[in-house]
Design a protein around this motif. Structure first.
Motif, PDB file in Angstrom:
ATOM      1  N   ILE A  10      66.965  55.322  50.256  1.00 31.51           N
ATOM      2  CA  ILE A  10      65.800  56.087  50.724  1.00 31.51           C
ATOM      3  C   ILE A  10      64.909  55.146  51.519  1.00 31.51           C
ATOM      4  N   PRO A  11      64.780  55.356  52.831  1.00 31.06           N
ATOM      5  CA  PRO A  11      63.928  54.470  53.627  1.00 31.06           C
ATOM      6  C   PRO A  11      62.455  54.662  53.300  1.00 31.06           C
ATOM      7  N   PHE A  12      61.746  53.548  53.285  1.00 31.02           N
ATOM      8  CA  PHE A  12      60.336  53.508  52.913  1.00 31.02           C
ATOM      9  C   PHE A  12      59.541  53.020  54.123  1.00 31.02           C
ATOM     10  N   TYR A  13      58.811  53.928  54.764  1.00 27.73           N
ATOM     11  CA  TYR A  13      58.013  53.598  55.949  1.00 27.73           C
ATOM     12  C   TYR A  13      56.569  53.359  55.505  1.00 27.73           C
ATOM     13  N   VAL A  14      56.061  52.172  55.772  1.00 26.98           N
ATOM     14  CA  VAL A  14      54.732  51.771  55.306  1.00 26.98           C
ATOM     15  C   VAL A  14      53.825  51.543  56.514  1.00 26.98           C
ATOM     16  N   MET A  15      52.831  52.411  56.684  1.00 28.29           N
ATOM     17  CA  MET A  15      51.899  52.262  57.799  1.00 28.29           C
ATOM     18  C   MET A  15      50.715  51.419  57.366  1.00 28.29           C
ATOM     19  N   THR A  16      50.527  50.294  58.027  1.00 27.63           N
ATOM     20  CA  THR A  16      49.409  49.399  57.756  1.00 27.63           C
ATOM     21  C   THR A  16      48.399  49.494  58.895  1.00 27.63           C
ATOM     22  N   SER A  17      47.292  48.806  58.722  1.00 28.67           N
ATOM     23  CA  SER A  17      46.349  48.629  59.819  1.00 28.67           C
ATOM     24  C   SER A  17      46.661  47.296  60.498  1.00 28.67           C
ATOM     25  N   GLU A  18      46.038  47.059  61.620  1.00 27.86           N
ATOM     26  CA  GLU A  18      46.186  45.773  62.297  1.00 27.86           C
ATOM     27  C   GLU A  18      45.694  44.650  61.377  1.00 27.86           C
ATOM     28  N   ALA A  19      44.621  44.951  60.638  1.00 26.49           N
ATOM     29  CA  ALA A  19      43.980  43.925  59.804  1.00 26.49           C
ATOM     30  C   ALA A  19      44.817  43.518  58.599  1.00 26.49           C
ATOM     31  N   ASN A  20      45.594  44.444  58.021  1.00 19.62           N
ATOM     32  CA  ASN A  20      46.280  44.086  56.777  1.00 19.62           C
ATOM     33  C   ASN A  20      47.805  44.052  56.885  1.00 19.62           C
ATOM     34  N   TYR A  21      48.328  44.111  58.103  1.00 16.27           N
ATOM     35  CA  TYR A  21      49.788  44.113  58.290  1.00 16.27           C
ATOM     36  C   TYR A  21      50.429  42.866  57.683  1.00 16.27           C
ATOM     37  N   ASP A  22      49.975  41.698  58.091  1.00 16.75           N
ATOM     38  CA  ASP A  22      50.588  40.449  57.629  1.00 16.75           C
ATOM     39  C   ASP A  22      50.485  40.290  56.118  1.00 16.75           C
ATOM     40  N   ALA A  23      49.311  40.617  55.567  1.00 19.09           N
ATOM     41  CA  ALA A  23      49.116  40.471  54.121  1.00 19.09           C
ATOM     42  C   ALA A  23      49.978  41.464  53.342  1.00 19.09           C
ATOM     43  N   THR A  24      50.166  42.655  53.896  1.00 16.29           N
ATOM     44  CA  THR A  24      51.012  43.656  53.229  1.00 16.29           C
ATOM     45  C   THR A  24      52.465  43.201  53.198  1.00 16.29           C
ATOM     46  N   VAL A  25      52.962  42.740  54.332  1.00 16.44           N
ATOM     47  CA  VAL A  25      54.339  42.248  54.395  1.00 16.44           C
ATOM     48  C   VAL A  25      54.519  41.077  53.430  1.00 16.44           C
ATOM     49  N   ALA A  26      53.542  40.174  53.406  1.00 13.07           N
ATOM     50  CA  ALA A  26      53.614  39.006  52.522  1.00 13.07           C
ATOM     51  C   ALA A  26      53.662  39.432  51.063  1.00 13.07           C
ATOM     52  N   HIS A  27      52.900  40.460  50.695  1.00 16.53           N
ATOM     53  CA  HIS A  27      52.885  40.934  49.308  1.00 16.53           C
ATOM     54  C   HIS A  27      54.264  41.451  48.903  1.00 16.53           C
ATOM     55  N   PHE A  28      54.905  42.183  49.791  1.00 16.18           N
ATOM     56  CA  PHE A  28      56.254  42.677  49.498  1.00 16.18           C
ATOM     57  C   PHE A  28      57.232  41.508  49.396  1.00 16.18           C
ATOM     58  N   GLU A  29      57.127  40.568  50.316  1.00 18.02           N
ATOM     59  CA  GLU A  29      58.028  39.408  50.297  1.00 18.02           C
ATOM     60  C   GLU A  29      57.839  38.593  49.019  1.00 18.02           C
ATOM     61  N   ASP A  30      56.605  38.362  48.647  1.00 13.59           N
ATOM     62  CA  ASP A  30      56.312  37.561  47.456  1.00 13.59           C
ATOM     63  C   ASP A  30      56.819  38.224  46.172  1.00 13.59           C
ATOM     64  N   ASN A  31      56.986  39.542  46.227  1.00 13.47           N
ATOM     65  CA  ASN A  31      57.436  40.278  45.048  1.00 13.47           C
ATOM     66  C   ASN A  31      58.870  40.799  45.189  1.00 13.47           C
ATOM     67  N   GLY A  32      59.631  40.167  46.073  1.00 11.11           N
ATOM     68  CA  GLY A  32      61.035  40.551  46.230  1.00 11.11           C
ATOM     69  C   GLY A  32      61.229  41.999  46.614  1.00 11.11           C
ATOM     70  N   TYR A  33      60.270  42.540  47.375  1.00  7.92           N
ATOM     71  CA  TYR A  33      60.301  43.946  47.807  1.00  7.92           C
ATOM     72  C   TYR A  33      60.423  44.893  46.608  1.00  7.92           C
ATOM     73  N   PHE A  34      60.031  44.410  45.436  1.00  7.95           N
ATOM     74  CA  PHE A  34      60.013  45.212  44.209  1.00  7.95           C
ATOM     75  C   PHE A  34      61.397  45.779  43.875  1.00  7.95           C
ATOM     76  N   GLY A  35      62.433  45.079  44.333  1.00  6.27           N
ATOM     77  CA  GLY A  35      63.804  45.495  44.051  1.00  6.27           C
ATOM     78  C   GLY A  35      64.446  46.300  45.157  1.00  6.27           C
ATOM     79  N   LEU A  36      63.673  46.727  46.151  1.00  9.80           N
ATOM     80  CA  LEU A  36      64.216  47.483  47.275  1.00  9.80           C
ATOM     81  C   LEU A  36      64.931  46.550  48.247  1.00  9.80           C
ATOM     82  N   ASP A  37      65.876  47.087  48.985  1.00 11.72           N
ATOM     83  CA  ASP A  37      66.522  46.335  50.055  1.00 11.72           C
ATOM     84  C   ASP A  37      65.519  46.195  51.194  1.00 11.72           C
TER      85      ASP A  37
END
Length: 448
Positions: free
Chosen positions: A145-172
């Motif tokens: 199931i694809p997961f599309y995450v819309m961020t703002s310009e301000a929080n894009y990098d931090a959002t991606v980093a949060h997913f990376e730091d948490n192993g994408y929570f088990g998602l591919d």
């Protein structure tokens, strides 16, 4: 873009003031300013100016609003909807879309709101619960199931980093697609674009309605087509109780052949800040809670219920083809009169004490009148709606954690497990999504 190109472009559009401090800027500031100017869509700027001048109405809503029919599924009808939804999920026709452009500043948190800790026991983030529900559904239906995450310009990098730091929570990681929503410049009442620094244009997100054009601009529609996605489940980041990719909701949407479906819940009080779905002259529409009159909020039926009973917590299902069709159209604009820092003639930043400029936003529910089929589906808010909006009081972390635990305790009790109110509980969605799964797995949870 070069300075000369920017000068020509700005002169053509009457916005030369954006370069008036050019000589005072450093090389890095000049580069950043030119990059901003290059991204400005001056066709949209012209449309905003027409709204400011009154030449074009910001929104045009005509006709007497009436309450729509809201489906409350039970028994055989509910089973039929669940079966239809599960069929769509198993076929790989469903994608999930999360609107996550907000920051956690109102909660005293420096970062994307989705990274805010809400797990009563583990301290897991809002993103964690959303992602783990998608993973659980992916496992249950043996599908990606694809997961599309819309961020703002301000929080894009931090959002991606949060997913990376948490192993994408088990998602591919290949199934998690991040994209930025659009940014629009703020303007003065006479249509001039505002500088909030000598070398920076004031920009603000274009609203959740900008999601449609952002999906197109970032190649998400193409990705969905490639994956075979026909239906999108949409929700907002601040509500960890959402039943993500709910098969009953998806199934009802499919059965009714809707293009836009909405989950609605009974308001907790007449003045709760939820948008109201209505019908006007045969078309569906949304009235913002700020536009509801006292009479409308308190109007009653013969049985004593609120006439406008069901509010929208922004849980939707869309046909992908419908959104693609809308991507080629201009959505209505909404004005917001705000306090915006400006720059005086000497290049000094001046903090506004009164509203002095305008932001422009698009709202996703303005797509309602364009939909060929709309379905409204009632749900129990105790099971699926407890947003984290305020630091204290209603809709706060404290109320959300309490509601999450109450839901988990109900699920455990239904599976034959009693847990004291004094004992905090938390269930990972991957282990069990509901009472039936708890009972089926014979899951024994440790309560702390």
């Amino acid at each position: 873009m070069t300075y000369e190109q920017a000068t020509t472009l700005l002169k053509k559009n009457g916005q030369e003031q954006l370069l008036r401090f050019w000589k005072k800027l450093s090389a890095a500031e000049r580069k950043a300013l030119l990059a901003q100017i290059e991204k400005i869509d001056f066709k949209e700027v012209a449309r905003c100016q027409k709204v400011l001048s009154g030449e074009v109405a910001a929104t045009a809503k005509k006709g007497k609003p009436t309450a729509p029919k809201v489906a409350e599924l039970k028994g055989a009808a509910l089973k039929k909807a669940v079966a239809a939804g599960e069929k769509e999920l198993a076929a790989g026709h469903v994608g999930v879309l999360l609107v996550a452009g907000g920051q956690g500043s109102r909660l005293g948190f420096d970062g994307p709101k989705g990274a805010y800790s809400i797990g009563p026991v583990t301290g897991a983030s809002l993103f964690y619960f959303h992602a783990r529900k998608i993973l659980a559904a992916s496992i249950k239906y043996a599908v990606r199931i694809p997961f599309y995450v819309m961020t703002s310009e301000a929080n894009y990098d931090a959002t991606v980093a949060h997913f990376e730091d948490n192993g994408y929570f088990g998602l591919d990681p290949e199934d998690v697609i991040f994209f930025r929503q659009g940014m629009w410049p703020g303007m003065t009442a006479d249509g001039k674009i505002i500088l909030d620094q000598p070398g920076r244009v004031f920009m603000s997100p274009d609203g959740h309605g900008g999601m449609i054009s952002a999906l197109k601009a970032n190649g998400c529609f193409a990705d969905m087509k490639k994956r075979g996605v026909k239906t999108l489940f949409y929700f907002q980041v601040d509500n960890p109780m959402v039943e993500v990719a709910d098969p009953a909701f998806i199934g009802l949407h499919t059965i009714e052949k809707s293009e836009y479906s909405l989950k609605l819940c009974a308001k907790r009080d007449p003045n709760e800040g939820l948008g109201m779905v209505v019908k006007r002259d045969g078309h569906f529409d949304m009235i913002e809670y700020t536009e509801m009159t006292d009479e409308m909020n308190n109007r009653r039926t013969k049985t004593g219920d609120l006439y406008f009973k069901f509010g929208s917590p922004a849980i939707h299902v869309f046909d992908r083809a419908f959104l693609e069709r809308l991507a080629s159209k201009d959505m209505p604009l909404h004005l917001a009169h705000k306090k915006i820092a400006t720059v005086d003639e000497k290049g000094k930043v001046v903090k506004a004490t009164e509203p002095n400029g305008y932001k422009f936003e698009k709202f996703i529910f303005d797509a309602l009148p364009e939909a060929k089929g709309v379905t409204c589906f009632a749900f129990d808010r105790a099971e699926e709606f407890s947003p984290v909006k305020n630091a204290e009081g209603k809709d706060s972390p404290a109320t959300c954690k309490a509601d999450l635990q109450a839901k988990w305790r109900r699920q455990l009790a239904a599976a034959g497990v009693q847990v004291s109110e004094k004992v905090p509980v938390e269930i990972d969605p991957v282990y069990a999504l509901d009472a039936a799964e708890i009972a089926q797995m014979g899951l024994l949870l440790t309560a702390w």
